[in-house]
Enzyme design. Structure first.
Site, PDB file in Angstrom:
ATOM      1  N   LYS A  93       0.832  -1.211   0.000  1.00 39.09           N
ATOM      2  CA  LYS A  93       0.000   0.000   0.000  1.00 39.09           C
ATOM      3  C   LYS A  93       0.861   1.254   0.000  1.00 39.09           C
ATOM      4  O   LYS A  93       0.711   2.138   0.823  1.00 39.09           O
ATOM      5  CB  LYS A  93      -0.975  -0.027   1.180  1.00 39.09           C
ATOM      6  CG  LYS A  93      -1.891  -1.251   1.113  1.00 39.09           C
ATOM      7  CD  LYS A  93      -2.957  -1.272   2.183  1.00 39.09           C
ATOM      8  CE  LYS A  93      -3.801  -2.511   2.111  1.00 39.09           C
ATOM      9  NZ  LYS A  93      -3.127  -3.761   2.512  1.00 39.09           N
TER      10      LYS A  93
HETATM   11  O1  LIG Z   1      -9.394  -3.673   1.664  1.00 44.22           O
HETATM   12  C1  LIG Z   1      -8.470  -4.395   2.052  1.00 44.22           C
HETATM   13  C2  LIG Z   1      -7.188  -4.295   1.568  1.00 44.22           C
HETATM   14  C3  LIG Z   1      -6.240  -5.169   2.024  1.00 44.22           C
HETATM   15  N1  LIG Z   1      -6.522  -6.116   2.945  1.00 44.22           N
HETATM   16  C4  LIG Z   1      -5.459  -7.058   3.336  1.00 44.22           C
HETATM   17  O2  LIG Z   1      -5.827  -8.382   2.898  1.00 44.22           O
HETATM   18  C5  LIG Z   1      -5.498  -9.337   3.878  1.00 44.22           C
HETATM   19  C6  LIG Z   1      -6.760  -9.965   4.438  1.00 44.22           C
HETATM   20  O3  LIG Z   1      -6.460 -10.940   5.423  1.00 44.22           O
HETATM   21  P1  LIG Z   1      -7.579 -11.898   6.082  1.00 44.22           P
HETATM   22  O4  LIG Z   1      -6.818 -12.585   7.177  1.00 44.22           O
HETATM   23  O5  LIG Z   1      -8.043 -12.854   5.022  1.00 44.22           O
HETATM   24  O6  LIG Z   1      -8.662 -11.031   6.596  1.00 44.22           O
HETATM   25  C7  LIG Z   1      -4.664  -8.587   4.923  1.00 44.22           C
HETATM   26  O7  LIG Z   1      -3.324  -8.616   4.523  1.00 44.22           O
HETATM   27  C8  LIG Z   1      -5.199  -7.170   4.826  1.00 44.22           C
HETATM   28  O8  LIG Z   1      -4.236  -6.216   5.239  1.00 44.22           O
HETATM   29  C9  LIG Z   1      -7.808  -6.223   3.425  1.00 44.22           C
HETATM   30  O9  LIG Z   1      -8.114  -7.086   4.266  1.00 44.22           O
HETATM   31  N2  LIG Z   1      -8.758  -5.347   2.961  1.00 44.22           N
END
Ligand SMILES: O=c1ccn([C@@H]2O[C@H](COP(=O)(O)O)[C@@H](O)[C@H]2O)c(=O)[nH]1
Length: 278
Positions: A93
């Site tokens: 990001k």
């Molecule tokens: O809108 C967003 C953007 C990035 N993320 C990132 O994706 C993963 C989600 O992890 P989970 O454990 O499946 O919830 C994580 O790295 C977030 O920083 C997001 O969730 N939403």
């Protein structure tokens, strides 16, 4: 990896799964702590257990840079262990004034300079064109721009409407579309946004979308596919905690595979229903 290669992998693997590698040393199995690099040992086992079920891996850079130099070394080893038939996504990001963004792009894309050669990176577009375009100047690489995120705070700004009734995320997509193409630009759209995908597809019908939020955040894969899938699939659906932390025991890699397999099987059905594979 090109768009055509990504679509081909989706068809071969019958999957549009992205496995997140947000490796937290406090959550990995205890027996790995005896390893020289526990984070890498964990990631290597997860990658080996899931490689045939997914088309992308997404290490979130925060989980590595928080450990300083050692974390960057784990990240580099992890990036090198990623299968070449999978898209590598640095979920960093980034985005800053142009000359700084150029350095960020080199940090994640230019293997000769930094030791990292990710295929793609997530970008926060708030600082505008000069903060995004340096990432698009790298041949064969992708910028994945935040559009409508999965978190609660996304409603703080992303839904703001202009006088024509367009929400901020729609304006972001319209503007960013003019800087790149469907061959080097994707958007992040949270799986928790369900019908939000209808609007997203009005503005980005052909782009790939990186979709985090199934699994631990409760987003629905079916909704994402119903509202977000296009003729090429156009989706990379990420799950992190729901896969990599399925077990904290000796069976962690097998349990991760089981969770990835469940998602892959649901994705196969969606791909068949959409006529993308038979
Ligand atoms: O809108 C967003 C953007 C990035 N993320 C990132 O994706 C993963 C989600 O992890 P989970 O454990 O499946 O919830 C994580 O790295 C977030 O920083 C997001 O969730 N939403």
């Amino acid at each position: 990896m090109t768009r055509a290669e990504l679509i081909q992998q989706i068809k071969i693997k019958k999957s549009f799964l992205c496995v997140g590698l947000d490796t937290d040393i406090t959550k990995i199995p205890e027996h790995l702590l005896a390893e020289e690099d526990p984070i890498y040992a964990f990631n290597k086992a997860i990658i080996e257990a899931t490689a045939d079920l997914c088309v992308a891996y997404k290490p979130n850079i925060a989980f590595y840079e928080s450990y300083g130099i050692k974390g960057w070394q784990s990240l580099q080893k992890t990036w090198k262990a990623l299968p070449k038939d999978c898209l590598s996504i640095a979920d960093a990001k980034r985005g800053d004034i142009g000359n700084t963004s150029k350095m960020y792009a080199q940090a994640f894309f230019d293997e000769q300079q930094s030791g990292l050669g990710f295929d793609s990176i997530t970008i926060a577009p708030y600082m505008g064109k000069d903060s995004v375009t340096p990432f698009l100047d790298f041949d064969g690489k992708w910028a994945i721009v935040l559009a409508l995120t999965s978190n609660e705070g996304s409603l703080d700004f992303q839904n703001f409407q202009n006088t024509s009734g367009l929400q901020l995320f729609e304006q972001v997509i319209d503007k960013v579309n003019t800087w790149g193409t469907i061959e080097n630009l994707m958007y992040v759209v949270g799986a928790t946004r369900g019908e939000g995908f209808i609007k997203i597809r009005e503005h980005a019908p052909d782009h790939f979308l990186l979709v985090p939020g199934v699994g631990a955040q409760g987003g629905s894969l079916q909704d994402v596919c119903q509202y977000g899938m296009n003729k090429d699939c156009g989706l990379l659906v990420n799950s992190t905690r729901g896969i990599i932390y399925a077990s904290k025991g000796l069976d962690f890699a097998d349990r991760a595979r089981e969770e990835a397999l469940k998602l892959q099987q649901e994705m196969e059905v969606e791909l068949i229903n959409a006529g993308i594979i038979s």
